[in-house]
Motif scaffolding. Structure first.
Motif, mmCIF file in Angstrom:
data_model
loop_
_atom_site.group_PDB
_atom_site.id
_atom_site.type_symbol
_atom_site.label_atom_id
_atom_site.label_comp_id
_atom_site.label_asym_id
_atom_site.label_seq_id
_atom_site.Cartn_x
_atom_site.Cartn_y
_atom_site.Cartn_z
ATOM 1 N N LEU A 61 28.313 42.247 30.016
ATOM 2 C CA LEU A 61 27.890 41.991 31.397
ATOM 3 C C LEU A 61 28.734 40.867 31.996
ATOM 4 C CD1 LEU A 61 24.085 41.756 32.153
ATOM 5 C CD2 LEU A 61 25.828 43.065 33.330
ATOM 6 N N ARG A 62 28.933 39.812 31.189
ATOM 7 C CA ARG A 62 29.708 38.684 31.671
ATOM 8 C C ARG A 62 31.128 39.149 31.994
ATOM 9 N NH1 ARG A 62 30.044 33.132 31.496
ATOM 10 N NH2 ARG A 62 27.846 33.054 31.013
ATOM 11 N N LYS A 63 31.680 39.983 31.133
ATOM 12 C CA LYS A 63 33.013 40.497 31.431
ATOM 13 C C LYS A 63 32.997 41.316 32.713
ATOM 14 C CE LYS A 63 35.803 40.821 27.326
ATOM 15 N NZ LYS A 63 35.205 41.362 26.129
ATOM 16 N N LYS A 64 31.923 42.058 32.887
ATOM 17 C CA LYS A 64 31.798 42.881 34.070
ATOM 18 C C LYS A 64 31.775 42.027 35.332
ATOM 19 C CE LYS A 64 29.737 47.110 35.491
ATOM 20 N NZ LYS A 64 31.091 47.607 35.638
ATOM 21 N N ALA A 65 31.179 40.829 35.237
ATOM 22 C CA ALA A 65 31.081 39.945 36.400
ATOM 23 C C ALA A 65 32.432 39.302 36.693
ATOM 24 C CB ALA A 65 30.039 38.870 36.152
ATOM 25 N N SER A 66 33.430 39.705 35.950
ATOM 26 C CA SER A 66 34.714 39.029 36.069
ATOM 27 C C SER A 66 35.741 39.923 36.775
ATOM 28 C CB SER A 66 35.124 38.583 34.664
ATOM 29 O OG SER A 66 36.428 38.930 34.352
ATOM 30 N N ASN A 67 37.031 39.707 36.510
ATOM 31 C CA ASN A 67 38.086 40.357 37.287
ATOM 32 C C ASN A 67 37.937 40.037 38.764
ATOM 33 O OD1 ASN A 67 39.660 41.542 35.340
ATOM 34 N ND2 ASN A 67 39.916 43.388 36.574
ATOM 35 N N THR A 68 37.462 38.833 38.987
ATOM 36 C CA THR A 68 37.113 38.406 40.329
ATOM 37 C C THR A 68 37.494 36.945 40.498
ATOM 38 O OG1 THR A 68 35.227 39.898 40.336
ATOM 39 C CG2 THR A 68 35.142 38.082 41.879
ATOM 40 N N ILE A 69 38.103 36.630 41.653
ATOM 41 C CA ILE A 69 38.320 35.221 41.971
ATOM 42 C C ILE A 69 37.580 34.893 43.264
ATOM 43 C CG2 ILE A 69 40.559 35.103 40.796
ATOM 44 C CD1 ILE A 69 41.858 35.156 43.604
ATOM 45 N N ALA A 70 37.220 33.638 43.415
ATOM 46 C CA ALA A 70 36.497 33.207 44.608
ATOM 47 C C ALA A 70 37.406 32.377 45.498
ATOM 48 C CB ALA A 70 35.296 32.374 44.212
ATOM 49 N N VAL A 71 37.237 32.544 46.800
ATOM 50 C CA VAL A 71 37.912 31.696 47.776
ATOM 51 C C VAL A 71 36.820 30.958 48.549
ATOM 52 C CG1 VAL A 71 39.437 31.631 49.774
ATOM 53 C CG2 VAL A 71 39.786 33.365 48.015
ATOM 54 N N VAL A 72 36.836 29.635 48.475
ATOM 55 C CA VAL A 72 35.817 28.830 49.154
ATOM 56 C C VAL A 72 36.485 28.089 50.300
ATOM 57 C CG1 VAL A 72 34.039 27.070 48.876
ATOM 58 C CG2 VAL A 72 34.684 28.511 46.932
ATOM 59 N N ILE A 73 36.087 28.413 51.526
ATOM 60 C CA ILE A 73 36.730 27.829 52.706
ATOM 61 C C ILE A 73 35.672 27.476 53.749
ATOM 62 C CG2 ILE A 73 38.986 28.954 52.453
ATOM 63 C CD1 ILE A 73 38.017 31.181 54.269
ATOM 64 N N PRO A 74 36.028 26.610 54.688
ATOM 65 C CA PRO A 74 35.040 26.191 55.693
ATOM 66 C C PRO A 74 34.615 27.327 56.627
ATOM 67 C CG PRO A 74 36.901 24.665 55.639
ATOM 68 C CD PRO A 74 37.286 25.851 54.814
ATOM 69 N N GLU A 75 35.561 28.177 57.035
ATOM 70 C CA GLU A 75 35.227 29.201 58.014
ATOM 71 C C GLU A 75 36.333 30.253 58.059
ATOM 72 O OE1 GLU A 75 35.551 28.003 62.075
ATOM 73 O OE2 GLU A 75 36.790 26.275 61.594
ATOM 74 N N GLU B 61 45.045 37.561 49.037
ATOM 75 C CA GLU B 61 44.752 38.956 48.682
ATOM 76 C C GLU B 61 46.022 39.733 48.340
ATOM 77 O OE1 GLU B 61 41.789 40.991 50.934
ATOM 78 O OE2 GLU B 61 40.353 39.713 49.894
ATOM 79 N N SER B 62 47.151 39.326 48.910
ATOM 80 C CA SER B 62 48.402 40.021 48.581
ATOM 81 C C SER B 62 48.697 39.882 47.087
ATOM 82 C CB SER B 62 49.562 39.479 49.425
ATOM 83 O OG SER B 62 49.966 38.207 48.982
ATOM 84 N N VAL B 63 48.322 38.744 46.507
ATOM 85 C CA VAL B 63 48.533 38.536 45.071
ATOM 86 C C VAL B 63 47.417 39.203 44.252
ATOM 87 C CG1 VAL B 63 48.804 36.812 43.239
ATOM 88 C CG2 VAL B 63 49.681 36.345 45.536
ATOM 89 N N ALA B 64 46.179 38.997 44.677
ATOM 90 C CA ALA B 64 45.028 39.506 43.915
ATOM 91 C C ALA B 64 45.054 41.031 43.826
ATOM 92 C CB ALA B 64 43.731 39.023 44.558
ATOM 93 N N GLN B 65 45.458 41.652 44.913
ATOM 94 C CA GLN B 65 45.546 43.112 44.984
ATOM 95 C C GLN B 65 46.463 43.647 43.888
ATOM 96 O OE1 GLN B 65 44.655 44.976 48.116
ATOM 97 N NE2 GLN B 65 45.433 46.933 47.420
ATOM 98 N N GLU B 66 47.618 42.998 43.772
ATOM 99 C CA GLU B 66 48.617 43.383 42.779
ATOM 100 C C GLU B 66 48.060 43.250 41.357
ATOM 101 O OE1 GLU B 66 52.463 41.002 41.836
ATOM 102 O OE2 GLU B 66 52.524 41.659 43.926
ATOM 103 N N LYS B 67 47.215 42.246 41.136
ATOM 104 C CA LYS B 67 46.665 41.994 39.805
ATOM 105 C C LYS B 67 45.392 42.810 39.563
ATOM 106 C CE LYS B 67 49.577 38.512 39.083
ATOM 107 N NZ LYS B 67 50.617 38.528 38.049
ATOM 108 N N GLY B 68 44.951 43.540 40.578
ATOM 109 C CA GLY B 68 43.741 44.339 40.415
ATOM 110 C C GLY B 68 42.462 43.512 40.400
ATOM 111 N N TYR B 69 42.468 42.376 41.064
ATOM 112 C CA TYR B 69 41.283 41.516 41.116
ATOM 113 C C TYR B 69 40.542 41.660 42.443
ATOM 114 C CZ TYR B 69 41.712 38.714 36.873
ATOM 115 O OH TYR B 69 41.706 38.287 35.580
ATOM 116 N N HIS B 70 39.215 41.500 42.377
ATOM 117 C CA HIS B 70 38.434 41.363 43.601
ATOM 118 C C HIS B 70 38.512 39.921 44.094
ATOM 119 C CE1 HIS B 70 36.524 45.252 43.762
ATOM 120 N NE2 HIS B 70 36.208 45.167 42.488
ATOM 121 N N VAL B 71 38.494 39.768 45.404
ATOM 122 C CA VAL B 71 38.440 38.432 46.001
ATOM 123 C C VAL B 71 37.099 38.280 46.702
ATOM 124 C CG1 VAL B 71 39.461 36.897 47.712
ATOM 125 C CG2 VAL B 71 40.939 38.368 46.340
#
Lengths: 339, 339
Positions: free
Chosen positions: A56-70, A84-94
């Motif tokens: 499950l923990r692995k399933k919650a992964s393949n994901t990076i977070a972007v924390v911004i004001p707005e 996203e141009s980079v994350a897309q290439e790596k197959g990650y969710h943002v």
């Protein structure tokens, strides 16, 4: 018998679940002493690693977070596109999280990351964030994290910034070359290092041109649009500024609002430079001279660093620093020609 | 012996993990027949519910997802603010996912939701999305979901929209009242129901004023800025349009670009109306007449519906529909006065 979980171990030892998990996985990020404490308790309570939980923990992964004001700001919208141009290439969710400039909200989001929801974090902090009070210092030790644009000076961590002091210096010199003798800088924060660096560049340019830096040289504006509008109108009337550097996109729009309300002509009565990536800057009336930040490239560089760290745990992420320069784009809201 | 997990049950029965989980929890959303199949296999394999997994799953919750094409558009930026105004009050995290108008990316995101990462979904679909080919129909059965703005007509689900046909009718009538005889509508999609409704309103207004609707009356523009710019320039030169309705913010900016490149004066050579929530619309040269959509209120209404469904499983979410009207704001890019 109740199943023993990582959470129970964490509660008993007053550590985060991430720390327990890393200790159990013999991570180099955890001290030997902590590892011994965790392993001792795990043995005592007969903890058995749970394959489903770990999947499950692995399933919650393949994901990076972007924390911004707005997102209602072209800088952040473009930075996201770079990320996203980079994350897309790596197959990650943002996953994008907004703090709306609230330090409390930011803390709640950061706490959420300790559950292992994401593999890494890209963050641009709020105008309220001061390093000392902050859970960020702890998080940097627990999860790969890259600061971009709005960084915390005091924390040792990977940082992607632009040349804020130099950009502010250039903007100020450009106003002075156009005849300004009473320039003012509108700042979004007393705490942010990028704000302080811009102040520094502004101050240096004034000094180099024998112009005074006074209490009226900087106006600190809140995130409240209506309050900012009133504050600006009053200050412009009282101080007779002839040039304004608006250090955010919203503040640049606020200056156009105030000038219209006071029947001041831009640039003849008041010259304006905005730190902005607005796609409509060239169609404004008059078109807006901008300090254009390399938003897309900053997002891309920040994401690239993060993925290096995700790929190799030996990559010294916290030591990485990169400064990408901003550009002065001269349009019709200022009077000086290009150098 | 290997632990039996929900995932294994799902694989064996060719169902989603969400369906298995709901069946095991006796959800009313699952048919009796499916429940029996799931329970039979669970008994056969000696499946034991796993308290840690269930707590992990809970931990991954208190979160809603917003799936939108992009954030570099004031409509979505404001809609997010409306959504967050509700989520904040409920103590929920909001995760924003961007599809960048890619149907494939949208599908990858929707698949991610089946892991139970989020409690509910707010979605505005891509320009490529057509209901038939789509995993959305399945997802609506598995997780609370509210469509806003860009909805799928063919799917029975909760929808918050604006009065697209009426707004386009108003915009067209306004151009005609200002003397336009060759108006064109720039559309972002051949598939989206909102695009089709706008076409319908546009067509009706032309018919009511005895103006022809021809193959040249609508231009379908891609998401590629440079291609759109070239397409627009050529079409304006060839067809001698005297009025343009740009149905997205980016398309409105593209019209200003094209007019500048062709040395056409707005509004005298070419009148322009944009479907837009741009905060700089009134400062553009000339200021832009807009159909302003109730972005914040639409986001707020969509989130409010979703939270009603999260609070009460008996709430008939898929039957909910709300239409919030848009407003015509007349500025200097068109010639007719207000009615």
């Amino acid at each position: 018998m109740e199943n023993v979980t990582i959470r129970m171990l964490a509660e008993r030892l007053q550590l985060s679940t991430a720390t327990i998990s890393k200790a159990l996985n013999n991570s180099h990020e955890i001290s030997e002493e902590t590892k011994q404490r965790v392993l001792a308790l795990a043995a005592e309570l007969n903890y058995v690693p749970n394959p489903y939980a770990s999947s499950l923990r692995k399933k919650a992964s393949n994901t990076i977070a972007v924390v911004i004001p707005e997102v209602a700001d072209s800088f952040f919208a473009e930075a996201i596109n770079g990320i996203e141009s980079v994350a897309q290439e790596k197959g990650y969710h943002v996953l994008i999280y907004l703090t709306h400039e609230s330090f409390q909200k930011e803390q709640a989001i950061l706490r959420d990351f300790q559950s292992g929801r994401v593999d890494g974090v890209l963050i641009s902090v709020t105008t309220e964030t001061a390093a000392a009070q902050h859970g960020l210092e702890q998080l940097v030790k627990e999860i790969p994290i890259v600061f971009f644009d709005r960084v915390c000076e005091e924390i040792t961590a990977a940082k992607i910034t632009t040349d804020d002091a130099t950009a502010a210096y250039k903007a100020t010199t450009h106003l002075i070359a156009g005849g300004c003798r009473q320039p003012v800088m509108l700042s979004a924060s007393r705490h942010l290092s990028i704000s302080n660096k811009r102040t520094e560049g502004f101050r240096q340019a004034l000094a180099d041109h024998q112009l005074p830096f006074t209490a009226a040289s900087i106006i600190y504006c809140s995130n409240d649009t209506i309050a900012t509008h009133e504050l600006l109108k009053k200050a412009i009337q009282k101080e007779h500024y002839d040039g304004i550097i608006a250090t955010t996109e919203k503040l640049a729009t606020a200056v156009y609002e105030a000038a219209a309300a006071l029947h001041l002509q831009i640039p003849h009565d008041l010259q304006v430079i905005g730190f902005s990536n607005l796609s409509t800057a060239k169609f404004l009336n008059p078109s807006l001279t901008t300090i254009t930040q390399p938003a897309f490239d900053m997002g891309k560089a920040a994401a690239a660093l993060l993925f290096k760290a995700l790929k190799s745990s030996s990559f010294a992420l916290p030591e990485q620093q990169e400064v990408i320069p901003s550009t002065l784009l001269i349009r019709n809201s200022t009077l000086a020609a290009a150098d």
